[in-house]
Design a protein around this motif. Structure first.
Motif, PDB file in Angstrom:
ATOM      1  N   SER A 361       0.860  -1.177   0.000  1.00 44.75           N
ATOM      2  CA  SER A 361       0.000   0.000   0.000  1.00 44.75           C
ATOM      3  C   SER A 361       0.896   1.227   0.000  1.00 44.75           C
ATOM      4  CB  SER A 361      -0.908   0.007   1.237  1.00 44.75           C
ATOM      5  OG  SER A 361      -0.147  -0.011   2.426  1.00 44.75           O
ATOM      6  N   GLY A 362       0.574   2.174  -0.847  1.00 42.05           N
ATOM      7  CA  GLY A 362       1.390   3.378  -0.914  1.00 42.05           C
ATOM      8  C   GLY A 362       2.217   3.426  -2.181  1.00 42.05           C
ATOM      9  N   PRO A 363       2.722   4.601  -2.516  1.00 44.42           N
ATOM     10  CA  PRO A 363       3.495   4.766  -3.748  1.00 44.42           C
ATOM     11  C   PRO A 363       4.909   4.237  -3.617  1.00 44.42           C
ATOM     12  CG  PRO A 363       3.406   6.838  -2.548  1.00 44.42           C
ATOM     13  CD  PRO A 363       2.552   5.863  -1.784  1.00 44.42           C
ATOM     14  N   LEU A 364       5.565   4.054  -4.763  1.00 34.43           N
ATOM     15  CA  LEU A 364       6.966   3.679  -4.777  1.00 34.43           C
ATOM     16  C   LEU A 364       7.828   4.880  -4.388  1.00 34.43           C
ATOM     17  CD1 LEU A 364       7.142   1.540  -8.049  1.00 34.43           C
ATOM     18  CD2 LEU A 364       7.672   0.720  -5.747  1.00 34.43           C
ATOM     19  N   PRO A 365       9.056   4.625  -3.942  1.00 35.88           N
ATOM     20  CA  PRO A 365       9.944   5.745  -3.584  1.00 35.88           C
ATOM     21  C   PRO A 365      10.270   6.592  -4.813  1.00 35.88           C
ATOM     22  CG  PRO A 365      10.784   3.637  -2.758  1.00 35.88           C
ATOM     23  CD  PRO A 365       9.678   3.312  -3.685  1.00 35.88           C
ATOM     24  N   PRO A 366      10.729   7.827  -4.606  1.00 34.55           N
ATOM     25  CA  PRO A 366      11.170   8.655  -5.743  1.00 34.55           C
ATOM     26  C   PRO A 366      12.335   7.989  -6.480  1.00 34.55           C
ATOM     27  CG  PRO A 366      11.797   9.654  -3.646  1.00 34.55           C
ATOM     28  CD  PRO A 366      10.867   8.533  -3.325  1.00 34.55           C
ATOM     29  N   GLU A 367      12.453   8.322  -7.750  1.00 36.07           N
ATOM     30  CA  GLU A 367      13.414   7.635  -8.619  1.00 36.07           C
ATOM     31  C   GLU A 367      14.410   8.626  -9.211  1.00 36.07           C
ATOM     32  OE1 GLU A 367      12.662   4.454 -12.138  1.00 36.07           O
ATOM     33  OE2 GLU A 367      11.974   6.483 -12.592  1.00 36.07           O
ATOM     34  N   LEU A 368      15.675   8.240  -9.197  1.00 40.79           N
ATOM     35  CA  LEU A 368      16.726   8.996  -9.868  1.00 40.79           C
ATOM     36  C   LEU A 368      17.336   8.082 -10.927  1.00 40.79           C
ATOM     37  CD1 LEU A 368      18.709  11.331 -10.263  1.00 40.79           C
ATOM     38  CD2 LEU A 368      20.083  10.410  -8.379  1.00 40.79           C
ATOM     39  N   ILE A 369      17.180   8.441 -12.191  1.00 45.10           N
ATOM     40  CA  ILE A 369      17.687   7.621 -13.287  1.00 45.10           C
ATOM     41  C   ILE A 369      19.156   7.954 -13.536  1.00 45.10           C
ATOM     42  CG2 ILE A 369      17.484   7.088 -15.749  1.00 45.10           C
ATOM     43  CD1 ILE A 369      14.533   7.396 -15.550  1.00 45.10           C
ATOM     44  N   VAL A 370      19.975   6.902 -13.645  1.00 41.77           N
ATOM     45  CA  VAL A 370      21.410   7.043 -13.877  1.00 41.77           C
ATOM     46  C   VAL A 370      21.748   6.339 -15.188  1.00 41.77           C
ATOM     47  CG1 VAL A 370      23.723   6.639 -12.977  1.00 41.77           C
ATOM     48  CG2 VAL A 370      21.825   7.019 -11.393  1.00 41.77           C
ATOM     49  N   ILE A 371      22.245   7.077 -16.142  1.00 45.20           N
ATOM     50  CA  ILE A 371      22.685   6.493 -17.423  1.00 45.20           C
ATOM     51  C   ILE A 371      24.134   6.086 -17.268  1.00 45.20           C
ATOM     52  CG2 ILE A 371      22.963   6.880 -19.898  1.00 45.20           C
ATOM     53  CD1 ILE A 371      20.792   9.038 -19.674  1.00 45.20           C
ATOM     54  N   ASN A 372      24.382   4.789 -17.191  1.00 44.90           N
ATOM     55  CA  ASN A 372      25.729   4.262 -16.961  1.00 44.90           C
ATOM     56  C   ASN A 372      26.389   3.865 -18.290  1.00 44.90           C
ATOM     57  OD1 ASN A 372      27.953   3.426 -15.477  1.00 44.90           O
ATOM     58  ND2 ASN A 372      27.126   1.404 -15.076  1.00 44.90           N
ATOM     59  N   LYS A 373      27.665   3.516 -18.198  1.00 46.96           N
ATOM     60  CA  LYS A 373      28.472   3.082 -19.346  1.00 46.96           C
ATOM     61  C   LYS A 373      28.577   4.181 -20.408  1.00 46.96           C
ATOM     62  CE  LYS A 373      27.280  -1.789 -18.631  1.00 46.96           C
ATOM     63  NZ  LYS A 373      26.902  -3.068 -19.259  1.00 46.96           N
ATOM     64  N   ALA A 374      28.721   5.425 -19.936  1.00 48.37           N
ATOM     65  CA  ALA A 374      28.846   6.538 -20.877  1.00 48.37           C
ATOM     66  C   ALA A 374      30.103   6.409 -21.723  1.00 48.37           C
ATOM     67  CB  ALA A 374      28.859   7.861 -20.117  1.00 48.37           C
ATOM     68  N   ASP A 375      31.137   5.735 -21.194  1.00 52.33           N
ATOM     69  CA  ASP A 375      32.380   5.578 -21.946  1.00 52.33           C
ATOM     70  C   ASP A 375      32.212   4.628 -23.123  1.00 52.33           C
ATOM     71  OD1 ASP A 375      32.002   3.684 -19.772  1.00 52.33           O
ATOM     72  OD2 ASP A 375      33.885   2.784 -20.426  1.00 52.33           O
ATOM     73  N   ALA A 376      31.206   3.729 -23.066  1.00 52.05           N
ATOM     74  CA  ALA A 376      30.986   2.757 -24.137  1.00 52.05           C
ATOM     75  C   ALA A 376      29.868   3.173 -25.094  1.00 52.05           C
ATOM     76  CB  ALA A 376      30.660   1.379 -23.546  1.00 52.05           C
ATOM     77  N   ALA A 377      29.131   4.239 -24.761  1.00 46.69           N
ATOM     78  CA  ALA A 377      28.018   4.680 -25.603  1.00 46.69           C
ATOM     79  C   ALA A 377      28.495   5.748 -26.586  1.00 46.69           C
ATOM     80  CB  ALA A 377      26.892   5.225 -24.738  1.00 46.69           C
ATOM     81  N   ASP A 391      16.161  14.512 -16.541  1.00 51.21           N
ATOM     82  CA  ASP A 391      16.617  14.611 -15.151  1.00 51.21           C
ATOM     83  C   ASP A 391      17.657  13.554 -14.796  1.00 51.21           C
ATOM     84  OD1 ASP A 391      14.851  16.718 -14.699  1.00 51.21           O
ATOM     85  OD2 ASP A 391      13.203  15.360 -14.198  1.00 51.21           O
ATOM     86  N   ALA A 392      18.067  12.757 -15.770  1.00 48.12           N
ATOM     87  CA  ALA A 392      19.014  11.674 -15.490  1.00 48.12           C
ATOM     88  C   ALA A 392      20.427  12.212 -15.316  1.00 48.12           C
ATOM     89  CB  ALA A 392      18.976  10.640 -16.613  1.00 48.12           C
ATOM     90  N   VAL A 393      21.247  11.426 -14.597  1.00 46.37           N
ATOM     91  CA  VAL A 393      22.667  11.742 -14.406  1.00 46.37           C
ATOM     92  C   VAL A 393      23.472  10.756 -15.247  1.00 46.37           C
ATOM     93  CG1 VAL A 393      24.542  11.947 -12.743  1.00 46.37           C
ATOM     94  CG2 VAL A 393      22.205  12.535 -12.065  1.00 46.37           C
ATOM     95  N   VAL A 394      24.397  11.254 -16.045  1.00 44.22           N
ATOM     96  CA  VAL A 394      25.210  10.421 -16.932  1.00 44.22           C
ATOM     97  C   VAL A 394      26.542  10.129 -16.251  1.00 44.22           C
ATOM     98  CG1 VAL A 394      26.288  10.227 -19.206  1.00 44.22           C
ATOM     99  CG2 VAL A 394      24.102  11.424 -18.959  1.00 44.22           C
ATOM    100  N   VAL A 395      26.885   8.842 -16.108  1.00 39.00           N
ATOM    101  CA  VAL A 395      28.120   8.458 -15.421  1.00 39.00           C
ATOM    102  C   VAL A 395      28.789   7.315 -16.172  1.00 39.00           C
ATOM    103  CG1 VAL A 395      27.116   9.071 -13.188  1.00 39.00           C
ATOM    104  CG2 VAL A 395      27.091   6.691 -13.933  1.00 39.00           C
ATOM    105  N   SER A 396      30.003   7.037 -15.778  1.00 37.49           N
ATOM    106  CA  SER A 396      30.712   5.827 -16.184  1.00 37.49           C
ATOM    107  C   SER A 396      31.325   5.233 -14.921  1.00 37.49           C
ATOM    108  CB  SER A 396      31.800   6.130 -17.219  1.00 37.49           C
ATOM    109  OG  SER A 396      32.621   4.984 -17.415  1.00 37.49           O
ATOM    110  N   ALA A 397      30.735   4.133 -14.451  1.00 35.02           N
ATOM    111  CA  ALA A 397      31.247   3.509 -13.229  1.00 35.02           C
ATOM    112  C   ALA A 397      32.655   2.968 -13.429  1.00 35.02           C
ATOM    113  CB  ALA A 397      30.307   2.388 -12.786  1.00 35.02           C
ATOM    114  N   ARG A 398      32.997   2.622 -14.668  1.00 35.17           N
ATOM    115  CA  ARG A 398      34.316   2.038 -14.939  1.00 35.17           C
ATOM    116  C   ARG A 398      35.419   3.089 -14.837  1.00 35.17           C
ATOM    117  NH1 ARG A 398      37.918   1.024 -19.029  1.00 35.17           N
ATOM    118  NH2 ARG A 398      36.753   2.341 -20.473  1.00 35.17           N
ATOM    119  N   THR A 399      35.183   4.284 -15.394  1.00 38.37           N
ATOM    120  CA  THR A 399      36.200   5.328 -15.379  1.00 38.37           C
ATOM    121  C   THR A 399      36.035   6.294 -14.209  1.00 38.37           C
ATOM    122  OG1 THR A 399      34.896   6.823 -16.780  1.00 38.37           O
ATOM    123  CG2 THR A 399      36.315   5.207 -17.892  1.00 38.37           C
TER     124      THR A 399
END
Length: 476
Positions: A361-377, A391-399
């Motif tokens: 019961s109740g809504p889902l938590p707020p969501e922050l979208i993270v675009i990963n693997k920016a180094d490979a895209a 509103d997404a944040v673009v990152v590369s977890a590898r670099t």
């Protein structure tokens, strides 16, 4: 906050590296098949996938979407340890109720199986028991569906006691309606008064067939597994309740399988969990403590990855694990920026989250979208994703690129303490100052001869502890 690189926290062998080395040390060897001659017995033993042919039914969407679904099935099959020989797609309004692809296509598929030397056919959908039986009788090789394939991968990757119990429960729930008998030779029923000439000593009474015996034993095992998982849920709830009592905000990392969730957890916290370029490498949730740039503590939990058409048995069996996401203060939704169709990944994750939320019961938590693997895209794909997900944040977890911006975005979205206090705390109560730094948000701090003067936002319980030392009125 300085950006982290892969080597900042992997100078020494971590638990994840050791687990990855252990997983890679033993692989199936092609050509050592021990298939049973009787195909009807396949449900009574563990799956062995070696040389496979993939079959899909295209009922809706574009041809590119159908081919992408089959390509994902190929990655799943390879993750399970098989060699993909051929992939076929049949265009139909709906799957054939008897053979999934139609009797004419079954004959063509049989010729392909014979010519390629395949020992397994994998269908890109969930087969009914009748479809499974008909296909195996006509193709003379083992036939499994997408659900059984995903369950097999989960069985290979489960490490913890809870994870193994959850996977076994899901497998048994899938198996019960697909049990098959081994013929009348194993029947223990005589019928009537021992069935006349067919009866005899030891055969009187109702008895039960081998199939009924198997079903009864599986149902008993299912009940036992449910009790074990319920007891493990109690332990998980205790830990979760302790965090809630301490008002520690929680962040859950969710996303499509192989989107880089574990890599992102390592990049933010230096956890050193297993990172592998494979589907469903993470099954057991990992929780690590981290802190915002202004010093507020929160927990970060890495959860199991989602996939299109995730089996309902797995959603049910992994309920307690998936509830970690539903109970979080913030969802960190990781998207693979290098994937050809990231929008479909986002939709698949939202579908699974909606299924989890149906029990709550109740809504889902707020969501922050993270675009990963920016180094490979490629840059064009990133521009398109930035437009679709502004509103997404673009990152590369590898670099490590963009990780510091992500940490700041997490800090902005976490719930803040709601009570503002200004207090002069004597040096003899240094533990209160430490609690303010750990659990609250310090706005200003000054060291005076009488003690430490603080202006901070804190929780109500901490505000009560500071009430004796409040200056300039009561807490706001």
């Amino acid at each position: 906050m300085t950006e982290l690189t892969h080597t900042d926290f992997l100078d020494d062998p971590s638990i994840g590296e050791l687990e990855l080395e252990d997983r890679a040390s033993l692989r199936r060897v092609a050509g050592l098949s021990t298939e049973l001659a009787d195909i009807t017995e396949v449900e009574y033993r563990q799956l062995r996938l070696e040389r496979v042919v993939l079959v899909g039914v295209w009922t809706e969407g574009t041809a590119a979407q159908s081919e992408a679904s089959l390509a994902e099935l190929a990655r799943l099959a390879e993750t399970a340890g098989s060699e993909v020989l051929e992939g076929l797609v049949q265009r139909r309004d709906k799957p054939d109720p008897a053979t999934y692809i139609g009797s004419g296509k079954v004959r063509e598929l049989f010729d392909i199986v014979v010519s390629t030397g395949a020992d397994t056919v994998i269908c890109d959908g969930e087969l009914s028991p009748g479809q499974l039986r008909n296909l195996e009788q006509r193709l003379k090789v083992k036939v499994i569906d997408r659900t059984a394939l995903i369950l097999d991968i989960f069985a290979q990757h489960a490490r913890s006691k809870e994870g193994k119990a959850q996977v076994e429960l899901a497998q048994l729930q899938y198996l019960i309606p697909r049990l098959r008998g081994w013929g009348e030779s194993l029947s223990r029923q005589a019928g009537g008064r021992a069935g006349g000439a067919n009866g005899g000593v030891g055969l009187r009474g109702p008895g039960e067939t081998k199939l009924e015996t198997d079903r009864r034993r599986i149902n008993k095992r299912v009940a036992k597994l449910r009790r074990e998982i319920a007891s493990m849920d109690a332990i998980r709830e205790t830990k979760r309740g302790r965090r809630v009592a301490n008002e520690v905000p929680s962040v859950a990392i969710v996303g499509y399988t192989n989107a880089g969730k574990s890599s992102l957890l390592n990049a933010i916290t230096g956890a050193g969990v297993l990172v592998e370029n494979a589907l469903f490498a993470t099954l057991d949730p990992t929780t690590r403590r981290s802190a915002t740039p202004d010093g507020r503590t929160y927990t970060l939990t890495d959860t199991v990855g989602f996939v299109r058409h995730l089996p309902h048995q797995l959603v049910d069996a992994f309920r307690s694990t998936l509830d970690e996401a539903a109970d979080a203060d913030l969802l960190l939704h990781v998207v693979d920026g290098s994937d050809p169709a990231p929008e479909e990944q986002v939709n698949a994750v939202h579908e699974v989250l909606a299924e989890i939320n149906q029990r709550r019961s109740g809504p889902l938590p707020p969501e922050l979208i993270v675009i990963n693997k920016a180094d490979a895209a490629d840059e064009l794909s990133l521009v398109r994703l930035r437009h679709l997900l502004p509103d997404a944040v673009v990152v590369s977890a590898r670099t490590g690129s963009g990780v510091s911006e992500l940490v700041e975005a997490i800090a902005e979205r976490l719930p803040r303490p709601e009570v503002t206090v200004e207090a002069l705390v004597p040096y003899t109560r240094g533990e209160l100052v430490a609690r303010v730094h750990t659990d609250g948000e310090v706005l200003a701090e000054e060291h005076l001869p009488e003690g430490t003067r603080l202006c901070a936002r804190v929780r109500p319980d901490l505000a009560s502890a500071l009430e004796t030392y409040v200056v300039n009125g009561s807490p706001a």
